[in-house]
Design a protein around this motif. Structure first.
Motif, short mmCIF file in Angstrom:
data_model
loop_
_atom_site.label_atom_id
_atom_site.label_comp_id
_atom_site.label_asym_id
_atom_site.label_seq_id
_atom_site.Cartn_x
_atom_site.Cartn_y
_atom_site.Cartn_z
N LYS A 2 84.82 24.59 -52.46
CA LYS A 2 84.22 23.39 -53.04
C LYS A 2 83.96 22.35 -51.95
O LYS A 2 82.95 21.67 -51.98
CB LYS A 2 85.13 22.81 -54.12
N ASN A 3 84.90 22.22 -51.01
CA ASN A 3 84.72 21.26 -49.92
C ASN A 3 83.50 21.59 -49.07
O ASN A 3 82.83 20.69 -48.59
CB ASN A 3 85.97 21.19 -49.05
N VAL A 4 83.23 22.88 -48.88
CA VAL A 4 82.06 23.28 -48.10
C VAL A 4 80.79 22.89 -48.83
O VAL A 4 79.84 22.38 -48.21
CB VAL A 4 82.09 24.80 -47.81
N LYS A 5 80.76 23.06 -50.14
CA LYS A 5 79.58 22.68 -50.91
C LYS A 5 79.36 21.18 -50.87
O LYS A 5 78.23 20.72 -50.73
CB LYS A 5 79.72 23.16 -52.35
N VAL A 6 80.43 20.42 -51.00
CA VAL A 6 80.33 18.96 -50.95
C VAL A 6 79.83 18.53 -49.58
O VAL A 6 78.94 17.68 -49.45
CB VAL A 6 81.69 18.30 -51.27
N VAL A 12 73.04 17.66 -45.83
CA VAL A 12 71.60 17.84 -46.06
C VAL A 12 70.95 16.53 -46.50
O VAL A 12 69.87 16.18 -46.02
CB VAL A 12 71.34 18.97 -47.09
N ILE A 13 71.61 15.80 -47.38
CA ILE A 13 71.07 14.50 -47.80
C ILE A 13 70.92 13.57 -46.60
O ILE A 13 69.89 12.92 -46.43
CB ILE A 13 71.96 13.87 -48.89
N ARG A 14 71.94 13.54 -45.75
CA ARG A 14 71.89 12.68 -44.57
C ARG A 14 70.78 13.13 -43.61
O ARG A 14 70.06 12.31 -43.05
CB ARG A 14 73.24 12.71 -43.86
N ALA A 15 70.62 14.44 -43.43
CA ALA A 15 69.59 14.96 -42.54
C ALA A 15 68.19 14.65 -43.06
O ALA A 15 67.30 14.27 -42.29
CB ALA A 15 69.77 16.46 -42.33
N GLY A 51 69.72 17.20 -35.19
CA GLY A 51 70.78 16.40 -34.58
C GLY A 51 71.71 15.81 -35.62
O GLY A 51 72.93 15.76 -35.43
N SER A 52 71.16 15.39 -36.75
CA SER A 52 71.98 14.86 -37.83
C SER A 52 72.92 15.92 -38.39
O SER A 52 74.10 15.65 -38.62
CB SER A 52 71.08 14.31 -38.95
N LEU A 53 72.39 17.12 -38.61
CA LEU A 53 73.25 18.20 -39.11
C LEU A 53 74.36 18.54 -38.12
O LEU A 53 75.51 18.75 -38.51
CB LEU A 53 72.41 19.45 -39.41
N LEU A 54 74.01 18.58 -36.85
CA LEU A 54 75.02 18.90 -35.83
C LEU A 54 76.08 17.81 -35.74
O LEU A 54 77.27 18.11 -35.60
CB LEU A 54 74.35 19.12 -34.47
N SER A 55 75.68 16.56 -35.86
CA SER A 55 76.68 15.49 -35.81
C SER A 55 77.52 15.45 -37.08
O SER A 55 78.65 14.97 -37.06
CB SER A 55 76.01 14.12 -35.56
N SER A 56 76.99 15.99 -38.17
CA SER A 56 77.76 16.06 -39.42
C SER A 56 78.92 17.03 -39.31
O SER A 56 79.88 16.94 -40.08
CB SER A 56 76.85 16.46 -40.57
N VAL A 57 78.86 17.97 -38.38
CA VAL A 57 79.96 18.92 -38.19
C VAL A 57 81.23 18.17 -37.81
O VAL A 57 82.33 18.57 -38.18
CB VAL A 57 79.58 19.98 -37.12
#
Length: 76
Positions: A2-6, A12-15, A51-57
């Motif tokens: 569930k945490n992965v889905k959240v 994705v929204i942020r990206a 870049g946004s997705l990578l920084s979200s990691v």
């Protein structure tokens, strides 16, 4: 799981927001709409999204807050 889905949803929204903001910021650089180099706008916007997705990691504050509200984690 569930945490992965959240996390994925928040990332994705942020990206998508980042892509849109970058595209909008690039368009006024041209004098008229016909002068816009769309390949540059699209390429730059997609790169910003990646870049946004990578920084979200590294972590997303909104995911951490939802996880804590659900009773998980110690707040650090």
């Amino acid at each position: 799981m569930k945490n992965v889905k959240v996390w994925a949803k928040a990332a994705v929204i942020r990206a998508v927001k980042t892509v849109c903001q970058t595209a909008v910021a690039m368009i006024p650089a041209a004098v008229t709409i016909t002068d816009v180099e769309w390949t540059t706008v699209i390429g730059t916007a997609l790169l910003a999204g990646i870049g946004s997705l990578l920084s979200s990691v590294a972590g997303l504050p909104e995911v951490k807050n939802e996880y804590q509200e659900a009773g998980g984690g110690d707040g650090q």
